[in-house]
Design a protein around this motif. Structure first.
Motif, PDB file in Angstrom:
ATOM      1  N   UNK A 154       0.849  -1.193   0.000  1.00  0.00           N
ATOM      2  CA  UNK A 154       0.000   0.000   0.000  1.00  0.00           C
ATOM      3  C   UNK A 154       0.875   1.230   0.000  1.00  0.00           C
ATOM      4  N   UNK A 155       0.784   2.021  -1.063  1.00  0.00           N
ATOM      5  CA  UNK A 155       1.628   3.210  -1.168  1.00  0.00           C
ATOM      6  C   UNK A 155       1.330   4.180  -0.041  1.00  0.00           C
ATOM      7  N   UNK A 159      -3.424   9.093  -6.579  1.00  0.00           N
ATOM      8  CA  UNK A 159      -1.991   8.813  -6.564  1.00  0.00           C
ATOM      9  C   UNK A 159      -1.628   7.689  -5.595  1.00  0.00           C
ATOM     10  N   UNK A 160      -2.565   7.268  -4.785  1.00  0.00           N
ATOM     11  CA  UNK A 160      -2.343   6.110  -3.914  1.00  0.00           C
ATOM     12  C   UNK A 160      -2.975   4.853  -4.497  1.00  0.00           C
ATOM     13  N   UNK A 199      -3.137  -3.448 -13.407  1.00  0.00           N
ATOM     14  CA  UNK A 199      -2.745  -3.530 -11.999  1.00  0.00           C
ATOM     15  C   UNK A 199      -3.878  -3.025 -11.131  1.00  0.00           C
ATOM     16  N   UNK A 200      -4.046  -3.667  -9.979  1.00  0.00           N
ATOM     17  CA  UNK A 200      -5.015  -3.216  -8.990  1.00  0.00           C
ATOM     18  C   UNK A 200      -4.338  -2.669  -7.745  1.00  0.00           C
ATOM     19  N   UNK A 201      -3.003  -2.865  -7.669  1.00  0.00           N
ATOM     20  CA  UNK A 201      -2.248  -2.369  -6.529  1.00  0.00           C
ATOM     21  C   UNK A 201      -1.017  -1.631  -7.018  1.00  0.00           C
ATOM     22  N   UNK A 202      -0.615  -0.579  -6.314  1.00  0.00           N
ATOM     23  CA  UNK A 202       0.571   0.172  -6.741  1.00  0.00           C
ATOM     24  C   UNK A 202       1.830  -0.681  -6.827  1.00  0.00           C
ATOM     25  N   UNK A 215       7.623   1.046 -12.613  1.00  0.00           N
ATOM     26  CA  UNK A 215       7.445   2.190 -13.493  1.00  0.00           C
ATOM     27  C   UNK A 215       7.720   3.493 -12.740  1.00  0.00           C
ATOM     28  N   UNK A 216       8.289   4.489 -13.388  1.00  0.00           N
ATOM     29  CA  UNK A 216       8.438   5.801 -12.739  1.00  0.00           C
ATOM     30  C   UNK A 216       7.065   6.377 -12.392  1.00  0.00           C
ATOM     31  N   UNK A 217       6.926   6.961 -11.236  1.00  0.00           N
ATOM     32  CA  UNK A 217       5.627   7.447 -10.790  1.00  0.00           C
ATOM     33  C   UNK A 217       5.055   8.500 -11.734  1.00  0.00           C
ATOM     34  N   UNK A 218       5.907   9.319 -12.317  1.00  0.00           N
ATOM     35  CA  UNK A 218       5.407  10.353 -13.209  1.00  0.00           C
ATOM     36  C   UNK A 218       4.886   9.774 -14.522  1.00  0.00           C
ATOM     37  N   UNK A 219       5.246   8.505 -14.818  1.00  0.00           N
ATOM     38  CA  UNK A 219       4.814   7.883 -16.068  1.00  0.00           C
ATOM     39  C   UNK A 219       3.572   7.015 -15.898  1.00  0.00           C
ATOM     40  N   UNK A 220       3.089   6.874 -14.686  1.00  0.00           N
ATOM     41  CA  UNK A 220       1.942   5.998 -14.427  1.00  0.00           C
ATOM     42  C   UNK A 220       0.649   6.742 -14.736  1.00  0.00           C
TER      43      UNK A 220
END
Length: 641
Positions: free
Chosen positions: A501-502, A531-532, A569-572, A578-583
């Protein structure tokens, strides 16, 4: 023999003409003043028993339909047996059209007069009749009819017209006499509905208090362009219990000499009152807003007032609360939840979940005084109906700006009941709701605990093994995440959940293997929830933002192009490489349902959604005159990609 046949034909013709004239006068001669206790036309259908009765009005002809989903009893919104918020118990003969009776109801609601004695001086209403003819509705019509919007409308399978008031595709072709020569109105993409009667619809009111030495406290609305309070004791849009409660409060304050707030000098005690009606009992949850920083500063006046209120009308009150707000601004409530203090009665108002059957105990919505609740709760049930009908079966649903989760939980219940009725798997795979008010999460959990276990996947706490023992202290789940064991140890599953969990989170991600996590709530604002990973894997996203519209970060995510290279994906943790800015945090969504309470913000957000390369297309747009008399419209927009 020929003479006998001619006589029979003449008798039949006379009987038919007589019956049609009665029905025509019935439909066109309706006046709310003739039926003050039941302003809706639906209840009047009980007086007609013909199988194919014709109702004529202007150039339209309507047939009485069979509507199977309405053949169930729902709780009354005003406490009266014949009250209509679209929920009456009646049955029709088969072989007729559903949409036409709705058209008749809508026509009569639009043309009926509110008849309020305060109209013209009260700032609450701008229309006393023809409640759908308001400026904001005309602006919405022009917007959706513009070429810049029309090119983004999907027309496949009748898309965009599924909410038409008189949809000819649904007409039973045996009704050969059906005609409708107002094709231009029916072909409009943007449909307008009045979801409740035009009177007695308001079940929540926030009113200001003023005080003079001679007359004491008066309660009402601020007059236009001033802070002078105008009393509205005979308001026609208020639920009767609200008018009754205001009268009791005014007399009680005069008797015990409660000092009302004087804005010019910033002195006095009672500033505002909030009145919420529990529709099943018609009792009022009263919140007294006091000009004080701490609860003890309200005494002894508060105790005297509460005692007099309970003595004057003990059966009227559901509960009484005190809210301390000593700020000099226009905000009615302070944002600090510690300013709320229960004085008397239960902590929650309970309402039936839209679409539920109270006889089967399918669930109750819980509302405390400091969570958001619609002023027209009965009319909002019709909005919830359109939302759940727009959600495909078997979807994974994420609701942002969820409040107490009314829209999401209504859809969960509806699809769960469909699965139970037809035996075909089609219930929601999971539901994730989020909002930032911590009290919303508590109301949400209480609501879920009253719903059927086979729909929510949750076991009520009282049935869980090792439940809370007498005298055991309540744990704060946000501070003791994963500390479910008495010795404080954490299981491997708890550790894995906290790692995947992020940001730690306070709501675990739903798992395919754990039905108890099918329905979750995250305490976070909409942008933070995205974002979470709240919308990862969601097929459907429901947004019900405030009047300012979508947050910039939320709109930015919804306008991103679908990335076919991003894995499902259902979970971070599943896309942690992957880079967060690219998600793309909304990459899997195929349906977006936007429930708007501010049309200017909706138009701005739609311009961004439709002109971006995210692939969104408009399927339907329906405006609901949720507050008849005011210049306000709630709009439900369904987008697909």
């Amino acid at each position: 023999m020929k003479h006998v046949i001619v006589i029979l034909l003449l008798v039949g013709r006379l009987h038919e003409r007589h019956h049609s004239s009665r029905c025509s006068s019935f439909a066109s001669g309706f006046s709310p003043s003739h039926y003050p206790s039941d302003p809706s036309p639906r209840s009047r259908f009980r007086t007609v028993s013909a199988t194919r009765t014709t109702f004529s009005s202007s150039s339209k002809t309507y047939y009485k339909p069979r509507r199977e989903e309405e053949q169930r009893r729902r709780p009354s919104s005003t406490g009266y047996e014949d009250d209509d918020y679209g929920y009456e118990d009646f049955s029709y003969d088969s072989g007729v059209v559903d949409d036409n009776v709705d058209g008749l109801i809508q026509l009569q609601r639009r043309e009926s007069s509110i008849g309020c004695p305060h109209f013209g001086t009260c700032p609450g209403c701008v229309r006393d009749d023809n409640v759908a003819e308001i400026d904001v509705v005309e602006s919405a019509r022009l917007y959706f009819s513009s070429s810049s919007i029309q090119k983004h409308i999907t027309r496949n399978n009748g898309g965009g017209n599924k909410n038409a008031r008189y949809n000819k595709s649904n007409i039973n072709r045996r009704n050969d006499n059906y005609y409708d020569d107002d094709d231009e109105e029916d072909d409009e993409f943007y449909k307008i509905k009045v979801p409740s009667p035009t009177t007695q619809w308001r079940t929540q009111a926030k009113l200001a208090v003023s005080w003079t030495r001679d007359s004491g406290c008066s309660i009402g609305l601020y007059q236009r362009n001033s802070h002078d309070v105008l009393s509205i004791p005979d308001c026609r849009v208020h639920h009767p219990s609200i008018n009754r409660a205001v009268d009791v409060i005014v007399k009680a304050t005069q008797k015990v000499r409660t000092p009302g707030y004087q804005e010019d000098i910033g002195q006095g005690l009672l500033r505002y009152v909030q009145l919420q009606v529990e529709t099943s009992t018609s009792k009022v949850c009263l919140s007294l807003v006091m000009n004080a920083e701490r609860f003890k500063e309200c005494q002894p006046h508060l105790s005297y007032l509460v005692k007099e209120l309970k003595r004057a009308d003990p059966k009227l009150w559901h509960s009484i609360w005190c809210h301390c707000n000593d700020s000099r601004g226009n905000a009615i409530f302070a944002r600090d939840v510690t300013r709320w203090h229960p004085v008397d009665g239960p902590p929650y108002v309970r309402e039936a979940i839209p679409g539920s059957d109270p006889d089967k105990r399918e669930g109750l919505m819980y509302f405390s005084p400091y969570v958001f609740r619609q002023g027209n709760l009965g009319g909002f049930g019709e909005i919830a109906r359109e939302v759940w009908e727009a959600v495909p079966r078997g979807s994974r649903v994420c609701e942002l700006y969820a409040g107490v989760g009314l829209l999401g939980l209504s859809a969960l219940l509806h699809h769960g009941k469909l699965e139970e009725e037809d035996g075909v798997k089609g219930g929601l795979r999971w539901l994730r709701c989020s909002d930032e008010n911590p009290e919303n999460a508590r109301c949400f959990d209480r609501t879920v605990s009253t719903m059927p276990m086979h729909i929510t996947g949750r076991t009520p706490k009282k049935f869980q093994a090792g439940g809370k023992k007498k005298g055991q202290r309540r744990r704060n789940n946000a501070k003791h995440f994963g500390k479910g064991k008495l010795d404080g140890e954490r299981s491997i599953k708890d550790l894995m959940d906290s790692m995947t969990t992020e940001g730690g989170g306070n709501a675990p991600r739903p798992s395919k293997d754990d039905p108890s996590e099918r329905v979750t709530y995250l305490q976070a604002n909409a942008a933070s929830a995205l974002y979470r990973g709240q919308a990862l894997g969601a097929d459907v996203i429901i947004v019900d933002p405030p009047r300012k519209g979508l947050d910039e970060a939320v709109l930015r995510q919804l306008t991103l192009r679908h990335d076919s290279n991003q894995p499902y994906a259902e979970k971070p943790a599943m896309i942690s490489h992957l880079p967060r800015h690219a998600v793309n945090w909304t990459n899997d969504a195929r349906t977006l349902i936007y429930v708007s309470c501010g049309f200017d913000a909706l138009a701005r957000d739609l311009d961004g959604l439709l002109t971006a390369k995210a692939g969104w297309k408009l399927e339907s747009a329906t405006g609901y005159v949720l507050f008849p008399g005011s210049n306000h419209v709630e709009t439900v927009v369904v987008l697909r990609r």
